[in-house]
Each structure stands twice: as structure tokens, then as C-alpha cells.
Design a protein around this motif. Structure first.
Motif, PDB file in Angstrom:
ATOM      1  N   GLU A 289      -5.312  -6.866   8.813  1.00  0.00           N
ATOM      2  CA  GLU A 289      -6.039  -6.739   9.828  1.00  0.00           C
ATOM      3  C   GLU A 289      -6.241  -5.141  10.160  1.00  0.00           C
ATOM      4  O   GLU A 289      -5.599  -4.178   9.770  1.00  0.00           O
ATOM      5  N   ILE A 290      -7.540  -4.715  10.247  1.00  0.00           N
ATOM      6  CA  ILE A 290      -7.889  -3.175  10.424  1.00  0.00           C
ATOM      7  C   ILE A 290      -7.612  -2.915  11.848  1.00  0.00           C
ATOM      8  O   ILE A 290      -8.330  -3.822  12.934  1.00  0.00           O
ATOM      9  N   SER A 291      -6.692  -2.196  12.089  1.00  0.00           N
ATOM     10  CA  SER A 291      -6.237  -1.817  13.536  1.00  0.00           C
ATOM     11  C   SER A 291      -5.532  -0.517  13.480  1.00  0.00           C
ATOM     12  O   SER A 291      -4.967  -0.145  12.228  1.00  0.00           O
ATOM     13  N   SER A 292      -5.561   0.115  14.443  1.00  0.00           N
ATOM     14  CA  SER A 292      -4.663   1.341  14.716  1.00  0.00           C
ATOM     15  C   SER A 292      -3.276   1.217  14.649  1.00  0.00           C
ATOM     16  O   SER A 292      -2.527   2.133  14.200  1.00  0.00           O
ATOM     17  N   ASP A 293      -2.721  -0.115  14.692  1.00  0.00           N
ATOM     18  CA  ASP A 293      -1.703  -0.100  14.692  1.00  0.00           C
ATOM     19  C   ASP A 293      -1.002  -1.125  13.478  1.00  0.00           C
ATOM     20  O   ASP A 293       0.220  -1.510  13.652  1.00  0.00           O
ATOM     21  N   THR A 294      -1.729  -0.886  12.430  1.00  0.00           N
ATOM     22  CA  THR A 294      -1.310  -1.750  11.153  1.00  0.00           C
ATOM     23  C   THR A 294      -1.646  -0.763  10.014  1.00  0.00           C
ATOM     24  O   THR A 294      -1.794   0.383  10.103  1.00  0.00           O
ATOM     25  N   ASP A 295      -0.838  -1.390   8.782  1.00  0.00           N
ATOM     26  CA  ASP A 295      -1.069  -0.556   7.320  1.00  0.00           C
ATOM     27  C   ASP A 295      -2.494  -0.096   7.142  1.00  0.00           C
ATOM     28  O   ASP A 295      -2.880   0.873   6.904  1.00  0.00           O
ATOM     29  N   ALA A 296      -3.320  -0.935   7.566  1.00  0.00           N
ATOM     30  CA  ALA A 296      -4.809  -0.639   7.543  1.00  0.00           C
ATOM     31  C   ALA A 296      -5.463  -0.055   8.503  1.00  0.00           C
ATOM     32  O   ALA A 296      -6.365  -0.691   9.336  1.00  0.00           O
ATOM     33  N   ASN A 297      -4.920   1.370   8.845  1.00  0.00           N
ATOM     34  CA  ASN A 297      -5.674   2.095  10.032  1.00  0.00           C
ATOM     35  C   ASN A 297      -6.477   3.150   9.376  1.00  0.00           C
ATOM     36  O   ASN A 297      -6.290   3.504   8.220  1.00  0.00           O
ATOM     37  N   ALA A 298      -7.566   3.377  10.171  1.00  0.00           N
ATOM     38  CA  ALA A 298      -8.523   4.546   9.596  1.00  0.00           C
ATOM     39  C   ALA A 298      -7.779   5.977   9.284  1.00  0.00           C
ATOM     40  O   ALA A 298      -8.161   6.518   8.041  1.00  0.00           O
ATOM     41  N   GLU A 299      -6.579   6.249   9.863  1.00  0.00           N
ATOM     42  CA  GLU A 299      -6.025   7.700   9.547  1.00  0.00           C
ATOM     43  C   GLU A 299      -5.508   7.634   8.205  1.00  0.00           C
ATOM     44  O   GLU A 299      -5.523   8.295   7.439  1.00  0.00           O
ATOM     45  N   ASP A 300      -4.869   6.707   7.812  1.00  0.00           N
ATOM     46  CA  ASP A 300      -4.031   6.351   6.620  1.00  0.00           C
ATOM     47  C   ASP A 300      -4.984   6.052   5.579  1.00  0.00           C
ATOM     48  O   ASP A 300      -4.996   6.530   4.381  1.00  0.00           O
ATOM     49  N   ILE A 301      -6.036   5.349   5.603  1.00  0.00           N
ATOM     50  CA  ILE A 301      -6.848   4.916   4.757  1.00  0.00           C
ATOM     51  C   ILE A 301      -7.709   6.243   4.428  1.00  0.00           C
ATOM     52  O   ILE A 301      -8.040   6.722   3.183  1.00  0.00           O
ATOM     53  N   ASN A 302      -8.207   6.951   5.488  1.00  0.00           N
ATOM     54  CA  ASN A 302      -8.974   8.354   5.148  1.00  0.00           C
ATOM     55  C   ASN A 302      -8.359   9.380   4.688  1.00  0.00           C
ATOM     56  O   ASN A 302      -8.716   9.942   3.565  1.00  0.00           O
ATOM     57  N   THR A 303      -6.898   9.469   4.780  1.00  0.00           N
ATOM     58  CA  THR A 303      -6.021  10.429   4.148  1.00  0.00           C
ATOM     59  C   THR A 303      -6.030  10.150   2.669  1.00  0.00           C
ATOM     60  O   THR A 303      -6.057  10.957   2.051  1.00  0.00           O
ATOM     61  N   ALA A 304      -5.772   8.941   2.338  1.00  0.00           N
ATOM     62  CA  ALA A 304      -5.857   8.670   0.875  1.00  0.00           C
ATOM     63  C   ALA A 304      -6.952   8.674   0.251  1.00  0.00           C
ATOM     64  O   ALA A 304      -7.029   9.222  -0.805  1.00  0.00           O
ATOM     65  N   LEU A 305      -8.069   8.247   0.826  1.00  0.00           N
ATOM     66  CA  LEU A 305      -9.373   8.799   0.234  1.00  0.00           C
ATOM     67  C   LEU A 305      -9.568  10.338   0.239  1.00  0.00           C
ATOM     68  O   LEU A 305     -10.094  10.810  -1.089  1.00  0.00           O
ATOM     69  N   ASP A 306      -9.181  10.952   1.116  1.00  0.00           N
ATOM     70  CA  ASP A 306      -9.558  12.377   0.980  1.00  0.00           C
ATOM     71  C   ASP A 306      -8.497  13.195  -0.333  1.00  0.00           C
ATOM     72  O   ASP A 306      -8.979  13.758  -1.041  1.00  0.00           O
ATOM     73  N   ASN A 307      -7.030  12.557  -0.265  1.00  0.00           N
ATOM     74  CA  ASN A 307      -6.344  13.030  -1.292  1.00  0.00           C
ATOM     75  C   ASN A 307      -7.010  12.528  -2.882  1.00  0.00           C
ATOM     76  O   ASN A 307      -6.903  13.111  -3.626  1.00  0.00           O
ATOM     77  N   ALA A 308      -7.619  11.176  -2.809  1.00  0.00           N
ATOM     78  CA  ALA A 308      -8.155  10.871  -4.253  1.00  0.00           C
ATOM     79  C   ALA A 308      -9.399  11.731  -4.520  1.00  0.00           C
ATOM     80  O   ALA A 308      -9.210  12.028  -5.807  1.00  0.00           O
ATOM     81  N   PHE A 309     -10.239  11.750  -3.757  1.00  0.00           N
ATOM     82  CA  PHE A 309     -11.541  12.603  -3.866  1.00  0.00           C
ATOM     83  C   PHE A 309     -11.109  13.940  -4.379  1.00  0.00           C
ATOM     84  O   PHE A 309     -11.748  14.663  -5.331  1.00  0.00           O
ATOM     85  N   ASP A 310     -10.026  14.561  -3.650  1.00  0.00           N
ATOM     86  CA  ASP A 310      -9.706  15.890  -3.749  1.00  0.00           C
ATOM     87  C   ASP A 310      -9.024  16.313  -5.102  1.00  0.00           C
ATOM     88  O   ASP A 310      -9.042  17.375  -5.583  1.00  0.00           O
ATOM     89  N   ASP A 311      -8.509  15.211  -5.783  1.00  0.00           N
ATOM     90  CA  ASP A 311      -7.964  15.566  -7.115  1.00  0.00           C
ATOM     91  C   ASP A 311      -8.840  15.656  -8.250  1.00  0.00           C
ATOM     92  O   ASP A 311      -9.514  14.986  -8.578  1.00  0.00           O
ATOM     93  N   ASP A 312      -8.442  16.878  -9.015  1.00  0.00           N
ATOM     94  CA  ASP A 312      -9.273  16.882  -9.973  1.00  0.00           C
ATOM     95  C   ASP A 312      -9.284  15.972 -11.228  1.00  0.00           C
ATOM     96  O   ASP A 312     -10.363  15.917 -12.031  1.00  0.00           O
ATOM     97  N   GLY A 313      -8.587  15.104 -11.475  1.00  0.00           N
ATOM     98  CA  GLY A 313      -8.294  14.054 -12.488  1.00  0.00           C
ATOM     99  C   GLY A 313      -8.866  12.891 -11.993  1.00  0.00           C
ATOM    100  O   GLY A 313      -9.141  12.346 -12.818  1.00  0.00           O
ATOM    101  N   THR A 314      -9.599  12.712 -10.949  1.00  0.00           N
ATOM    102  CA  THR A 314     -10.058  11.551 -10.147  1.00  0.00           C
ATOM    103  C   THR A 314     -11.380  11.365 -11.042  1.00  0.00           C
ATOM    104  O   THR A 314     -12.498  12.351 -10.807  1.00  0.00           O
ATOM    105  N   ALA A 315     -11.753  10.174 -11.900  1.00  0.00           N
ATOM    106  CA  ALA A 315     -13.112  10.001 -12.342  1.00  0.00           C
ATOM    107  C   ALA A 315     -13.741   9.012 -11.505  1.00  0.00           C
ATOM    108  O   ALA A 315     -14.724   8.816 -11.600  1.00  0.00           O
ATOM    109  N   GLY A 316     -12.853   8.254 -10.727  1.00  0.00           N
ATOM    110  CA  GLY A 316     -13.620   7.359  -9.814  1.00  0.00           C
ATOM    111  C   GLY A 316     -12.655   6.574  -8.974  1.00  0.00           C
ATOM    112  O   GLY A 316     -11.364   6.893  -9.151  1.00  0.00           O
ATOM    113  N   VAL A 317     -12.943   6.314  -7.776  1.00  0.00           N
ATOM    114  CA  VAL A 317     -12.177   5.670  -6.777  1.00  0.00           C
ATOM    115  C   VAL A 317     -12.576   4.166  -6.590  1.00  0.00           C
ATOM    116  O   VAL A 317     -13.421   3.908  -6.442  1.00  0.00           O
ATOM    117  N   ILE A 318     -11.338   3.390  -6.407  1.00  0.00           N
ATOM    118  CA  ILE A 318     -11.478   1.665  -6.406  1.00  0.00           C
ATOM    119  C   ILE A 318     -10.832   1.749  -5.004  1.00  0.00           C
ATOM    120  O   ILE A 318      -9.661   2.250  -4.800  1.00  0.00           O
TER     121      ILE A 318
END
Length: 334
Positions: A91-120
């Protein structure tokens, strides 16, 4: 001659011989003190070794916990061309693992990595908070504009419904399994009403408010036409925001029918026909055949030890339960 011979010591006798063979006074006390001191020294040494081994055990335990649960929260360090993976599960919620803060942090780190060819972004979610889903949707669109050479694909596991699809709509493409559940583009507000039961039990609700509408959605008070009208207006507005996000993300690929935005859901195979998804494929397939970078690196933010312990004891669940009972109604995309 006989008078000049020295007496044999063995043959000596008398008071002097007896004093030489007797121990000094207080020798028993001195011996006991030495024995006691030796025992205390041994106990102190044993205690020091015990403390030392405890510290060693604690250090080893911390290292194991650090490795298993990744409590550092540090970003992933990679080398070489790879596919970045982020998992949105539950479930997408602020008090579960599927929260916007954690998901967006992971997305930012993935896109910012020079070795990333694509994101899933791998999604398995029945939906959840429209606010959290909207935040993730907007962040995906921002990152796609900032890093135009790095594509983002959504891969659906069992389910990508409602708020989960709200997130997925921002991706470049969506891949599903033919049996995945996709869609449910709608909004609901659920709760309970206990007024009938209270009447049967002879229970009277005593609610005092400042402001005529402050008691909206109280589960122990009867609904009113004004309450229903106001709730429906909110639901329709949020539904319209959801529809706009899907149309913006899918564009001309979406084959709109009267049922697409009605809250119905479909199998993955049907979702491809409706333009809700782009094709069939799992994570390995997309990394290998679409992104052409079979090495997968997981950027998902791991749950911390404190959060895990709190959740085990029901802190988050208890708070959510109390909130649901007090508020009586909860908006969600599911």
C-alpha cells in the motif's frame, strides 16, 4: 685438645635451637592475605576477559545487522553500466515502505548514478494515498525531463491498481505479466457507521463541536445530504486529477472507453489492448532486451531497524487504526 673442639650443630640444643625452628608470629594471617589477594586478582582478570568477549560479540553482531538490514541508509555505490531497480511494494502510504520519500530518494540516487543506463520501477501495489502517489508521479516526470537519456520503465508484478497505476502512468513504458491486475482508475472514501447499532443498544452519542461541519464523517453520527454532497465533490475532483495524470502519461497510446476511468481493472493482457500498458515482460527481460544492461543494481531504500521494531509492535498500525476510527472516512486510490 678435646677442650678446643667446636660443638656439632646437630647436637646443639636448648632455647636457641627451638627459636630457630619456630615460625614467626602472625604467619597464618600473612598466608591468608596472600591467598585472598591471589583470588581477587584472578577474579578481576576473569571479569576483564568476560567484558572483553562481550564487546567482541556485540561488535560482530552489529556488523552482521549492518550487512543484513542495511541500517546505514547510504546510497548505492556502483561501477559500470547497469540497470537501476527500485521496488514499490504494498500500500502506498506515508507510514509504509511504499512511501513517497523513500521511493523518490531511490529514484534520485538511481538517476544520478553515472553508470545507470535505465531505471526499472517494479510495482506490486493495490493503491493507497492519492497524495503519496501524486508526489511520486511528479518526481518521475521531473527526473525524466532532467535526465532525458535515461529511460524509466515500470514492470508490474501481481498488481498495479489505482494509486499504483497513478505512479506507473508517469513512466516511459509499462510492462506487465499477462495475468497481472492493472487499472482501477478511481477514488473511494470508506468508513463505518454505527448509528443503527447504537440505537439498538441504547447508546447516545455526545459530540460537541465548534463549527457546524466539524463533525463530518463521524462514524457515530448519521450522514446528511450536505455531507454526502461535499464528499462526492472531493472524490470527483481527485478522480479528475487522476485521469489527467493518466492522460498526460499515456497520451495517444491510451484507448479511452467509457469503462477505462470507471474503476474497473483488467488483466495484463487486456491492459495492453486498452493502451494502459505497452507490452509483456518481467524485470530481467526489460533489463536485458529493452535497456540492454543485464546487470541489475537495487536502489530500493531499505527499512531501518528502528522502523522495523516499531512496526513489529504495531505502532504504525495502531496509529492508522485510531485515525480511521476517529475520522470515519479515508481517501484512497484502490
Amino acid at each position: 685438645m678435646a677442650d678446643n673442639q667446636t660443638p656439632d650443630p646437630i647436637e646443639s640444643s636448648g632455647p636457641d635451637r627451638r627459636r630457630a625452628s619456630e615460625p614467626e608470629p602472625g604467619w597464618e594471617r600473612a598466608a591468608l592475605e596472600r591467598i585472598a589477594l591471589a583470588a581477587i586478582t584472578e577474579q578481576r582478570a576473569a571479569r576483564r576477559w568476560k567484558i572483553f568477549f562481550r564487546f567482541v560479540f556485540l561488535a560482530v553482531l552489529l556488523v552482521i545487522v549492518w550487512g543484513v538490514f542495511d541500517i546505514s541508509g547510504e546510497r548505492v555505490s556502483t561501477t559500470g553500466r547497469h540497470t537501476a531497480l527500485i521496488t514499490l511494494n504494498g500500500e502506498i502510504s506515508s507510514d509504509t515502505d511504499a512511501n513517497a520519500e523513500d521511493i523518490n530518494t531511490a529514484l534520485d540516487n538511481a538517476f544520478d548514478d553515472d553508470g545507470t543506463a535505465g531505471v526499472i520501477l517494479r510495482i506490486n501495489s493495490p493503491g493507497g494515498s492519492p497524495v503519496q502517489a501524486g508526489i511520486i508521479n511528479r518526481e518521475i516526470r521531473r527526473l525524466r525531463a532532467k535526465y532525458p537519456s535515461i529511460p524509466l520503465y515500470v514492470v508490474v508484478d501481481d498488481m498495479c491498481a489505482s494509486g499504483g497505476y497513478y505512479v506507473a502512468a508517469a513512466a516511459d513504458k509499462i510492462y506487465v505479466d499477462k495475468a497481472s491486475i492493472v487499472g482501477s482508475i478511481g477514488v473511494l472514501m470508506d468508513g463505518f457507521g454505527f448509528t443503527g447499532l447504537m440505537d439498538k443498544l441504547g447508546i447516545q452519542r455526545r459530540l460537541h463541536t465548534s463549527g457546524e461541519n466539524k463533525g463530518f464523517f463521524d462514524p457515530f453520527s448519521p450522514e446528511t445530504p450536505k455531507m454526502d454532497e461535499h464528499a462526492q465533490q472531493m472524490l470527483d475532483q481527485i478522480h479528475s486529477q487522476f485521469i489527467d495524470a493518466v492522460r498526460q502519461g499515456r497520451g495517444k497510446r491510451l484507448h479511452e472507453t467509457p469503462d477505462v476511468f470507471s474503476g474497473l481493472f483488467w488483466t495484463g493482457e487486456q491492459s495492453v489492448e486498452l493502451g494502459l500498458a505497452d507490452g509483456l515482460g518481467d524485470t530481467d527481460y526489460v533489463a536485458r532486451e529493452v535497456i540492454k544492461a543485464p546487470d541489475i543494481v537495487d536502489y530500493t531504500v531499505k527499512e531501518s531497524i528502528t522502523d522495523r521494531v516499531a512496526r513489529k509492535f504495531g505502532t504504525a498500525v495502531g496509529a492508522a487504526g485510531v485515525h480511521a476510527i476517529v475520522m470515519g472516512g479515508k481517501l484512497s486510490l484502490r
